[in-house]
Write a protein that holds these residues in place. Structure first.
Motif, PDB file in Angstrom:
ATOM      1  N   LEU A  12       0.816  -1.222   0.000  1.00 35.50           N
ATOM      2  CA  LEU A  12       0.000   0.000   0.000  1.00 35.50           C
ATOM      3  C   LEU A  12       0.841   1.260   0.000  1.00 35.50           C
ATOM      4  CD1 LEU A  12      -3.162  -0.706   2.166  1.00 35.50           C
ATOM      5  CD2 LEU A  12      -2.782  -1.008  -0.282  1.00 35.50           C
ATOM      6  N   ASP A  13       2.108   1.176   0.414  1.00 36.57           N
ATOM      7  CA  ASP A  13       2.999   2.331   0.301  1.00 36.57           C
ATOM      8  C   ASP A  13       3.174   2.743  -1.161  1.00 36.57           C
ATOM      9  OD1 ASP A  13       3.411   2.678   3.000  1.00 36.57           O
ATOM     10  OD2 ASP A  13       5.352   1.662   3.033  1.00 36.57           O
ATOM     11  N   SER A  14       3.054   1.788  -2.075  1.00 35.33           N
ATOM     12  CA  SER A  14       3.143   2.079  -3.507  1.00 35.33           C
ATOM     13  C   SER A  14       1.775   2.174  -4.170  1.00 35.33           C
ATOM     14  CB  SER A  14       3.936   0.981  -4.230  1.00 35.33           C
ATOM     15  OG  SER A  14       5.261   0.937  -3.785  1.00 35.33           O
ATOM     16  N   GLU A  15       0.800   1.510  -3.623  1.00 38.91           N
ATOM     17  CA  GLU A  15      -0.496   1.350  -4.297  1.00 38.91           C
ATOM     18  C   GLU A  15      -1.688   1.900  -3.518  1.00 38.91           C
ATOM     19  OE1 GLU A  15      -0.892   0.398  -7.246  1.00 38.91           O
ATOM     20  OE2 GLU A  15       0.519  -1.171  -7.788  1.00 38.91           O
ATOM     21  N   GLY A  16      -1.460   2.835  -2.611  1.00 37.11           N
ATOM     22  CA  GLY A  16      -2.507   3.216  -1.679  1.00 37.11           C
ATOM     23  C   GLY A  16      -3.729   3.923  -2.205  1.00 37.11           C
ATOM     24  N   GLY A  17      -3.587   4.846  -3.123  1.00 36.39           N
ATOM     25  CA  GLY A  17      -4.715   5.711  -3.453  1.00 36.39           C
ATOM     26  C   GLY A  17      -5.429   5.352  -4.737  1.00 36.39           C
ATOM     27  N   LEU A  18      -6.432   6.136  -5.026  1.00 36.11           N
ATOM     28  CA  LEU A  18      -7.179   6.000  -6.276  1.00 36.11           C
ATOM     29  C   LEU A  18      -6.325   6.583  -7.398  1.00 36.11           C
ATOM     30  CD1 LEU A  18      -9.950   5.262  -7.600  1.00 36.11           C
ATOM     31  CD2 LEU A  18     -10.554   7.655  -7.302  1.00 36.11           C
ATOM     32  N   GLU A  19      -6.127   5.800  -8.439  1.00 41.27           N
ATOM     33  CA  GLU A  19      -5.340   6.227  -9.596  1.00 41.27           C
ATOM     34  C   GLU A  19      -6.234   6.203 -10.825  1.00 41.27           C
ATOM     35  OE1 GLU A  19      -2.113   7.219  -9.715  1.00 41.27           O
ATOM     36  OE2 GLU A  19      -1.895   6.967  -7.553  1.00 41.27           O
ATOM     37  N   ASP A  20      -6.259   7.318 -11.529  1.00 43.04           N
ATOM     38  CA  ASP A  20      -7.039   7.409 -12.760  1.00 43.04           C
ATOM     39  C   ASP A  20      -6.184   8.122 -13.793  1.00 43.04           C
ATOM     40  OD1 ASP A  20      -8.941   7.455 -14.710  1.00 43.04           O
ATOM     41  OD2 ASP A  20     -10.398   8.650 -13.603  1.00 43.04           O
ATOM     42  N   ASN A  21      -5.167   7.411 -14.277  1.00 42.38           N
ATOM     43  CA  ASN A  21      -4.209   7.961 -15.221  1.00 42.38           C
ATOM     44  C   ASN A  21      -4.544   7.431 -16.610  1.00 42.38           C
ATOM     45  OD1 ASN A  21      -1.928   8.464 -16.832  1.00 42.38           O
ATOM     46  ND2 ASN A  21      -0.564   8.401 -15.065  1.00 42.38           N
ATOM     47  N   SER A  22      -4.873   8.320 -17.524  1.00 38.03           N
ATOM     48  CA  SER A  22      -5.285   7.895 -18.869  1.00 38.03           C
ATOM     49  C   SER A  22      -4.173   7.134 -19.602  1.00 38.03           C
ATOM     50  CB  SER A  22      -5.736   9.098 -19.692  1.00 38.03           C
ATOM     51  OG  SER A  22      -4.677  10.023 -19.824  1.00 38.03           O
ATOM     52  N   ALA A  23      -2.922   7.318 -19.210  1.00 38.00           N
ATOM     53  CA  ALA A  23      -1.802   6.607 -19.842  1.00 38.00           C
ATOM     54  C   ALA A  23      -1.653   5.182 -19.309  1.00 38.00           C
ATOM     55  CB  ALA A  23      -0.508   7.381 -19.620  1.00 38.00           C
ATOM     56  N   ASP A  24      -2.342   4.854 -18.235  1.00 38.85           N
ATOM     57  CA  ASP A  24      -2.229   3.530 -17.620  1.00 38.85           C
ATOM     58  C   ASP A  24      -3.196   2.567 -18.296  1.00 38.85           C
ATOM     59  OD1 ASP A  24      -2.072   1.287 -16.016  1.00 38.85           O
ATOM     60  OD2 ASP A  24      -2.102   2.402 -14.146  1.00 38.85           O
ATOM     61  N   ALA A  25      -2.640   1.550 -18.931  1.00 37.26           N
ATOM     62  CA  ALA A  25      -3.465   0.564 -19.635  1.00 37.26           C
ATOM     63  C   ALA A  25      -4.403  -0.183 -18.692  1.00 37.26           C
ATOM     64  CB  ALA A  25      -2.571  -0.432 -20.375  1.00 37.26           C
ATOM     65  N   GLY A  26      -4.058  -0.207 -17.407  1.00 38.65           N
ATOM     66  CA  GLY A  26      -4.897  -0.894 -16.430  1.00 38.65           C
ATOM     67  C   GLY A  26      -6.161  -0.143 -16.068  1.00 38.65           C
ATOM     68  N   GLY A  27      -6.259   1.097 -16.497  1.00 35.84           N
ATOM     69  CA  GLY A  27      -7.444   1.896 -16.185  1.00 35.84           C
ATOM     70  C   GLY A  27      -7.435   2.371 -14.748  1.00 35.84           C
ATOM     71  N   VAL A  28      -8.605   2.709 -14.246  1.00 34.16           N
ATOM     72  CA  VAL A  28      -8.755   3.194 -12.877  1.00 34.16           C
ATOM     73  C   VAL A  28      -8.400   2.069 -11.912  1.00 34.16           C
ATOM     74  CG1 VAL A  28     -10.374   4.137 -11.182  1.00 34.16           C
ATOM     75  CG2 VAL A  28     -10.592   4.769 -13.585  1.00 34.16           C
ATOM     76  N   SER A  29      -7.641   2.405 -10.867  1.00 28.08           N
ATOM     77  CA  SER A  29      -7.289   1.416  -9.858  1.00 28.08           C
ATOM     78  C   SER A  29      -7.266   2.067  -8.480  1.00 28.08           C
ATOM     79  CB  SER A  29      -5.925   0.784 -10.151  1.00 28.08           C
ATOM     80  OG  SER A  29      -4.898   1.737 -10.024  1.00 28.08           O
ATOM     81  N   LYS A  30      -7.395   1.228  -7.485  1.00 30.68           N
ATOM     82  CA  LYS A  30      -7.300   1.664  -6.095  1.00 30.68           C
ATOM     83  C   LYS A  30      -6.674   0.524  -5.314  1.00 30.68           C
ATOM     84  CE  LYS A  30     -10.017   3.921  -2.471  1.00 30.68           C
ATOM     85  NZ  LYS A  30     -11.386   4.319  -2.070  1.00 30.68           N
TER      86      LYS A  30
END
Length: 161
Positions: A12-30
């Motif tokens: 979670l230190d790397s993956e903690g928050g909501l991410e909505d980066n259009s360049a990320d092929a994975g799409g929205v993540s939390k």
């Protein structure tokens, strides 16, 4: 033996928050869980409202159990392996581990890989895993140059203690 809670906190230190980066092929993540993965595992859940406890359950069932986290003797190695599994996927993470161990790469963390993981010097192995991760991320960018946006963050993640 390693425990899920410190490994979960490590990721979670790397993956903690909501991410909505259009360049990320994975799409929205939390919490490192993409909307695509969540829709497959829990179609009635929304990634934007995913709680840490729900993420913990997903980690336990889909990432920690397959890597036999409870059977790994070194907590730092378990932390790194869980982080790799969340970020790269199970098969790629295990193959990278197997390359670092110098053993055949079948992408399955079975009894032979687990035994070797638990009997190899953990500091030496952790250093080799970090080097292999840097190589993996660099090759990813060479194959997909638009991912260069993520390279520095990936490399920081690879080498963090």
């Amino acid at each position: 033996m390693a425990e899920l809670e410190p490994a979960f906190a490590f990721v979670l230190d790397s993956e903690g928050g909501l991410e909505d980066n259009s360049a990320d092929a994975g799409g929205v993540s939390k919490f490192g869980i993409s909307s695509v993965l969540l829709a497959r595992l829990h179609p009635d859940w929304d990634v934007r409202t995913l709680t840490a406890e729900q993420a913990r359950v997903i980690y336990l069932e889909n990432f920690w159990a397959p890597i036999h986290g409870d059977e790994i003797s070194d907590q730092k190695l378990a932390n790194k392996l869980l982080d790799m599994t969340v970020n790269l996927g199970y098969g790629a993470a295990v193959k990278l581990l197997q390359r670092a161990l110098g053993t055949p790469q079948d992408g399955i963390l079975g009894t032979d890989t687990l035994k070797l993981l638990n009997t190899t010097n953990s500091d030496t192995l952790l250093l080799e895993i970090k080097a292999r991760l840097c190589e993996y991320y660099t090759r990813t960018v060479l194959k997909n140059p638009t991912d260069v946006t993520f390279l520095l963050g990936w490399l920081r993640r690879a080498v963090r203690p």
